[in-house]
Scaffold this motif. Sequence first.
Motif, PDB file in Angstrom:
ATOM      1  N   VAL A 135      -7.910  16.275  -3.220  1.00 46.71           N
ATOM      2  CA  VAL A 135      -6.910  16.315  -2.147  1.00 46.71           C
ATOM      3  C   VAL A 135      -6.350  14.909  -1.959  1.00 46.71           C
ATOM      4  N   ILE A 136      -5.023  14.815  -1.954  1.00 46.87           N
ATOM      5  CA  ILE A 136      -4.376  13.532  -1.711  1.00 46.87           C
ATOM      6  C   ILE A 136      -3.244  13.726  -0.702  1.00 46.87           C
ATOM      7  N   SER A 137      -2.829  12.622  -0.109  1.00 44.57           N
ATOM      8  CA  SER A 137      -1.618  12.632   0.719  1.00 44.57           C
ATOM      9  C   SER A 137      -0.942  11.279   0.572  1.00 44.57           C
ATOM     10  N   PRO A 138       0.380  11.234   0.663  1.00 45.15           N
ATOM     11  CA  PRO A 138       1.089   9.960   0.498  1.00 45.15           C
ATOM     12  C   PRO A 138       1.057   9.119   1.770  1.00 45.15           C
ATOM     13  N   SER A 139       1.277   7.851   1.587  1.00 45.81           N
ATOM     14  CA  SER A 139       1.416   6.952   2.735  1.00 45.81           C
ATOM     15  C   SER A 139       2.734   7.246   3.451  1.00 45.81           C
ATOM     16  N   SER A 140       2.760   7.055   4.746  1.00 40.89           N
ATOM     17  CA  SER A 140       4.013   7.254   5.490  1.00 40.89           C
ATOM     18  C   SER A 140       5.075   6.264   5.034  1.00 40.89           C
ATOM     19  N   ASN A 141       4.638   5.124   4.528  1.00 35.56           N
ATOM     20  CA  ASN A 141       5.574   4.103   4.063  1.00 35.56           C
ATOM     21  C   ASN A 141       6.144   4.388   2.685  1.00 35.56           C
ATOM     22  N   TYR A 142       5.635   5.434   2.043  1.00 34.82           N
ATOM     23  CA  TYR A 142       6.182   5.824   0.741  1.00 34.82           C
ATOM     24  C   TYR A 142       7.597   6.378   0.893  1.00 34.82           C
ATOM     25  N   TYR A 143       7.831   7.089   1.987  1.00 29.17           N
ATOM     26  CA  TYR A 143       9.135   7.734   2.184  1.00 29.17           C
ATOM     27  C   TYR A 143      10.154   6.742   2.750  1.00 29.17           C
ATOM     28  N   PRO A 144      11.401   6.819   2.253  1.00 26.85           N
ATOM     29  CA  PRO A 144      12.463   6.019   2.864  1.00 26.85           C
ATOM     30  C   PRO A 144      12.851   6.618   4.214  1.00 26.85           C
ATOM     31  N   ASN A 145      13.805   6.033   4.881  1.00 25.79           N
ATOM     32  CA  ASN A 145      14.297   6.578   6.145  1.00 25.79           C
ATOM     33  C   ASN A 145      15.116   7.830   5.843  1.00 25.79           C
ATOM     34  N   LEU A 146      14.483   8.994   5.997  1.00 27.49           N
ATOM     35  CA  LEU A 146      15.129  10.252   5.614  1.00 27.49           C
ATOM     36  C   LEU A 146      16.282  10.634   6.533  1.00 27.49           C
ATOM     37  N   THR A 147      16.360  10.016   7.697  1.00 23.00           N
ATOM     38  CA  THR A 147      17.473  10.335   8.606  1.00 23.00           C
ATOM     39  C   THR A 147      18.791   9.751   8.099  1.00 23.00           C
ATOM     40  N   LYS A 148      18.698   8.828   7.145  1.00 22.73           N
ATOM     41  CA  LYS A 148      19.899   8.176   6.634  1.00 22.73           C
ATOM     42  C   LYS A 148      20.351   8.752   5.284  1.00 22.73           C
ATOM     43  N   LEU A 149      19.829   9.905   4.918  1.00 22.64           N
ATOM     44  CA  LEU A 149      20.224  10.536   3.660  1.00 22.64           C
ATOM     45  C   LEU A 149      21.685  10.970   3.696  1.00 22.64           C
TER      46      LEU A 149
ATOM     47  N   ILE B 256      -5.088  19.371  -8.195  1.00 23.38           N
ATOM     48  CA  ILE B 256      -4.757  18.318  -7.235  1.00 23.38           C
ATOM     49  C   ILE B 256      -3.902  18.920  -6.125  1.00 23.38           C
ATOM     50  N   VAL B 257      -4.475  18.996  -4.948  1.00 21.92           N
ATOM     51  CA  VAL B 257      -3.736  19.477  -3.778  1.00 21.92           C
ATOM     52  C   VAL B 257      -3.121  18.265  -3.089  1.00 21.92           C
ATOM     53  N   MET B 258      -1.806  18.221  -3.054  1.00 23.38           N
ATOM     54  CA  MET B 258      -1.137  17.129  -2.350  1.00 23.38           C
ATOM     55  C   MET B 258      -0.621  17.642  -1.010  1.00 23.38           C
ATOM     56  N   VAL B 259      -1.240  17.195   0.073  1.00 24.92           N
ATOM     57  CA  VAL B 259      -0.779  17.551   1.412  1.00 24.92           C
ATOM     58  C   VAL B 259       0.332  16.564   1.769  1.00 24.92           C
ATOM     59  N   ALA B 260       1.563  17.007   1.610  1.00 27.92           N
ATOM     60  CA  ALA B 260       2.725  16.121   1.758  1.00 27.92           C
ATOM     61  C   ALA B 260       3.116  15.960   3.221  1.00 27.92           C
ATOM     62  N   GLU B 261       2.168  15.443   3.999  1.00 25.71           N
ATOM     63  CA  GLU B 261       2.382  15.196   5.423  1.00 25.71           C
ATOM     64  C   GLU B 261       1.846  13.803   5.748  1.00 25.71           C
TER      65      GLU B 261
ATOM     66  N   ASN C 219       0.812  -1.222   0.000  1.00 33.34           N
ATOM     67  CA  ASN C 219       0.000   0.000   0.000  1.00 33.34           C
ATOM     68  C   ASN C 219       0.845   1.272   0.000  1.00 33.34           C
ATOM     69  N   SER C 220       2.147   1.138  -0.094  1.00 35.92           N
ATOM     70  CA  SER C 220       3.040   2.298  -0.023  1.00 35.92           C
ATOM     71  C   SER C 220       2.763   3.314  -1.114  1.00 35.92           C
ATOM     72  N   LEU C 221       2.359   2.836  -2.278  1.00 34.33           N
ATOM     73  CA  LEU C 221       2.143   3.733  -3.414  1.00 34.33           C
ATOM     74  C   LEU C 221       0.686   4.167  -3.552  1.00 34.33           C
ATOM     75  N   ARG C 222      -0.141   3.810  -2.603  1.00 30.60           N
ATOM     76  CA  ARG C 222      -1.522   4.277  -2.587  1.00 30.60           C
ATOM     77  C   ARG C 222      -1.625   5.525  -1.718  1.00 30.60           C
ATOM     78  N   PRO C 223      -2.422   6.510  -2.130  1.00 33.67           N
ATOM     79  CA  PRO C 223      -2.623   7.674  -1.260  1.00 33.67           C
ATOM     80  C   PRO C 223      -3.197   7.254   0.088  1.00 33.67           C
ATOM     81  N   ALA C 224      -2.622   7.784   1.152  1.00 33.08           N
ATOM     82  CA  ALA C 224      -3.167   7.502   2.484  1.00 33.08           C
ATOM     83  C   ALA C 224      -4.489   8.224   2.678  1.00 33.08           C
ATOM     84  N   PHE C 225      -4.655   9.346   1.977  1.00 34.41           N
ATOM     85  CA  PHE C 225      -5.901  10.119   2.027  1.00 34.41           C
ATOM     86  C   PHE C 225      -6.258  10.484   0.595  1.00 34.41           C
ATOM     87  N   LEU C 226      -7.527  10.330   0.243  1.00 35.98           N
ATOM     88  CA  LEU C 226      -7.973  10.667  -1.111  1.00 35.98           C
ATOM     89  C   LEU C 226      -9.363  11.266  -1.050  1.00 35.98           C
TER      90      LEU C 226
END
Length: 536
Positions: A207-221, A174-179, A120-127
Amino acid sequence: MIMTNTIAVTSTRKKCIIILMVVLVPCAILNLVSTPDMSEETILQNGIAELQVKLEHLQSKYINIQEEINILSHQLLSLTENSHNIPDLQFLMPNTTTNITSIKLPSIYNFLPHILNDHNSLRPAFLQSKSRCGVSMVLGVPTVKRDVQNYLMSTLKNLLDRMTPAEAADTIIIVMVAEIDIDYVTYIAKQIEVQFPVETDNGLIEVISPSSNYYPNLTKLRDTLGDDHQRVLWRSKQNLDFAFLMSYAQTKGTFYIQLEDDILAKKNFITTMKTYALQKISMKENWFVLDFCQLGFIGKLFKCVELPWLVQFFLMFYNDKPVDWLLDHLVSTKVCSLDKDSKHCKIAKAELWLHYKPSLFQHIGTHSSLKGKVQKLKDKQFGKITLYYAHNNPDASVETQITSYKQYTLRKAYKGESFFWGLLPQPGDYLKFKFVHPIFIKKYLFRSGNLEHPLDQFYNTTVEILLVNSKSIDRNRNDVTEDGYIIIGKFDSLGVAQGTVDKKYGKVAVIRLSVHGESDNWAILSEIHIVPDESS
């Protein structure tokens, strides 16, 4: 039975595409025939160009369908290794053999392998969507939580105000709330639904928003380009956000325009962009980007069928460079030759990256989504912005306890010479307009905020009148203040107060704006319009 159904679906989808092609031919031309100030030849050329782009869009959809079928076929073939457990499988696929080897091309999983762990990582968490599609223009508006000011609602209002009904009918925003905070996403979606109910209901705004699982571990960039880690995190996430938004928007329409949540647009910008794009297509110009703003990534238009180029490139290098740099590198990679100098490269890029002048969009935000960053970027090609509206108001004296900023006084605003700009209104503050000669008021309009400072509005503020015969007013009424003013209106969520005054009240001596709550912002009064009733 699985393979039989798959073949049936494929055949049906092909028929649908053929039917759509037949329907689009007259529609594309018919839509342009009614456009004014266009010769028949231009109408025909643009109609053919629009049809060409729509056919490319349909071809892209067909390819996507074929990709899904190929994936399904590959999965079915892999099952042949265990065909002894599925008796009907060999009958359905008589020509297949085991130990089939095929080349697997790179995909999004190669660049974001973590999403393999969650389908479900590539599905919008909110739609929030009415599944609108098939439009000419798709506007992508990414937004994030800002620490200081959020410009989203004023940006959406500006975009809608600058469209004609015909343009709005051929557009999706398309408003993408990137949170990943779903409560915040739901809050923003509800705000949009409340302030723009018609546009939400008819599918103009999604209005859409991404799944939290879409993002990699950003602390390891990896820290790159000498930027501090916070900036690397910010620009890397922005690349991922844009890739997600473009991926979602790809199938929605013909052209995609990347915007931001803190911009202004010029009137009829939709028609201007569409006409320019079709003209370039009809002239056989092989463009990749049409640029309608000279700042960053604002106002960049692409064909929806070519968005996969951008998505793939952004995902490959999301940790390496900012999004606008990646766009420049992508275009350079397409046309620049290593054995020629920068001058030739610049000329070659100019053929793919076309600039429209004057600019159709202006950046208004001062506080960046990157914490602590203040940016005052302005596109000089956009032209002068109207910051106030002048009217010939009845003679009156003005009074307020709110301290004005520099020369932006209430007196000048009332006379139509400028706008009023006051420092942090507090409960109990007021703006009072005392007429030299009491009048019957037909209607009134007070507009707060302006295009450069849309959030400097009057919040929790009422409009009140003091009648010539105020002593006869019943002070126990809910709409009467302790000092005898009648409350006739208030500022709405968009910073506007407007209405009419019933003649039964008689002549008005004073009209007053009363503040009832604290404000985090300064306040601008950009329009004051009091219309006397001359018939009384």
